[in-house]
Enzyme design. Structure first.
Site, PDB file in Angstrom:
ATOM      1  N   SER A  64      41.766   3.772 -18.784  1.00 28.76           N
ATOM      2  CA  SER A  64      41.186   2.508 -18.004  1.00 28.76           C
ATOM      3  C   SER A  64      41.808   1.479 -17.668  1.00 28.76           C
ATOM      4  CB  SER A  64      39.889   2.581 -18.004  1.00 28.76           C
ATOM      5  OG  SER A  64      39.053   1.591 -16.888  1.00 28.76           O
ATOM      6  N   LYS A 100      37.674   3.999 -24.155  1.00 31.34           N
ATOM      7  CA  LYS A 100      38.993   4.191 -23.430  1.00 31.34           C
ATOM      8  C   LYS A 100      40.751   3.528 -24.735  1.00 31.34           C
ATOM      9  CE  LYS A 100      37.660   6.105 -20.008  1.00 31.34           C
ATOM     10  NZ  LYS A 100      38.790   7.708 -19.955  1.00 31.34           N
ATOM     11  N   TYR A 135      32.041   1.894 -23.567  1.00 22.87           N
ATOM     12  CA  TYR A 135      32.882   2.188 -22.452  1.00 22.87           C
ATOM     13  C   TYR A 135      34.618   1.710 -22.083  1.00 22.87           C
ATOM     14  CZ  TYR A 135      34.968   3.986 -18.964  1.00 22.87           C
ATOM     15  OH  TYR A 135      36.048   4.572 -17.258  1.00 22.87           O
TER      16      TYR A 135
END
Length: 243
Positions: free
Chosen positions: A135, A152, A148
């Site tokens: 991402s 990533k 998060y």
């Protein structure tokens, strides 16, 4: 003959969104596709939509169950680690539970599945290609995405390590790093102009990614057309990371 005729492909998180669209696309391109998800209802509807693929229902957070399920599918020539969890929390109130859930799925499960797939290919002296779905959040801090974003960033470095160690043995590894993608969930999560506006303002092309934008990039990295691309994070972000 399709581009991937004779190839066996595994897509994790294939019940919805990018994974679902990719599983269908790879099947259309001739691959024998195994679509993995923990949600049986999503797999049932996917099988109804695309009868040629095989569904695999397993929870990737269970290390042993996932490992055994994937072993039964080998050899897998094309692997896409798409499954991911996202729980939005500010840094100061991020919980250990959300940390464990996101790192278990986004990083640990990716390592687990890839170890089985790549280990089998190498043992059989076969070539393969692995694409990890990362991402833009792996390279930019985004409000309320502390855990998060961290997962990533870990995916990006794991991609490089996998590329370093596996490519000499015939298995290429790359990642795709999308911006916000207009899946069904994406449309709901980013429908508020107050939330979407600031993010869109940072994307030179002025729009979020469509699912097909991401699928095309994955297909390229899986294919022989990208044979000298290894250890690369390919942004599909309309220029977000360039700005």
């Amino acid at each position: 003959m399709g581009k991937f005729t004779g190839k066996r492909a595994l897509v994790t998180g294939a019940g919805a969104g990018i994974g679902r669209a990719l599983a269908i696309k790879l099947s259309e391109m001739g691959a024998e596709v195994f679509a993995l998800s923990k949600t049986a209802a999503n797999l049932d509807s996917l099988k109804a939509e695309c009868p040629s693929l095989t569904t695999v229902c397993v929870d990737l957070s269970d290390w042993t169950a996932a490992r055994e399920a994937v072993k039964k599918l080998t050899p897998i020539h094309l692997l896409v680690n798409n499954a991911a969890a996202v729980i939005l929390q500010p840094f100061l109130t991020a919980t250990p539970e959300s940390f464990d859930v996101q790192f278990n799925i986004n990083v640990k499960a990716l390592m687990n599945v890839s170890q089985v797939v790549a280990g089998d290919l190498i043992a059989q002296n076969q070539r393969g290609s692995i694409v990890n779905i990362s991402s833009q959040a792996g390279q930019r801090a985004i409000l309320d995405h502390t855990v998060y974003c961290s997962t990533k960033a870990a995916v990006d470095m794991m991609t490089k390590m996998m590329a370093l160690e596996l490519a000499p043995k015939g298995v290429r590894v790359n990642a795709v790093s999308p911006t916000v993608v207009m899946t069904a969930m994406g449309r709901i999560g980013w429908s508020d102009p107050a939330k979407a506006g600031p993010m869109l303002a940072r994307i030179p092309q002025g729009r979020f990614a469509e699912v097909e934008d991401v699928v095309r990039a994955i297909v390229y990295l899986l294919s022989d057309e990208s044979d000298m691309v290894n250890g690369h994070m390919l942004p599909v972000d309309g220029g977000f990371l360039a700005s």
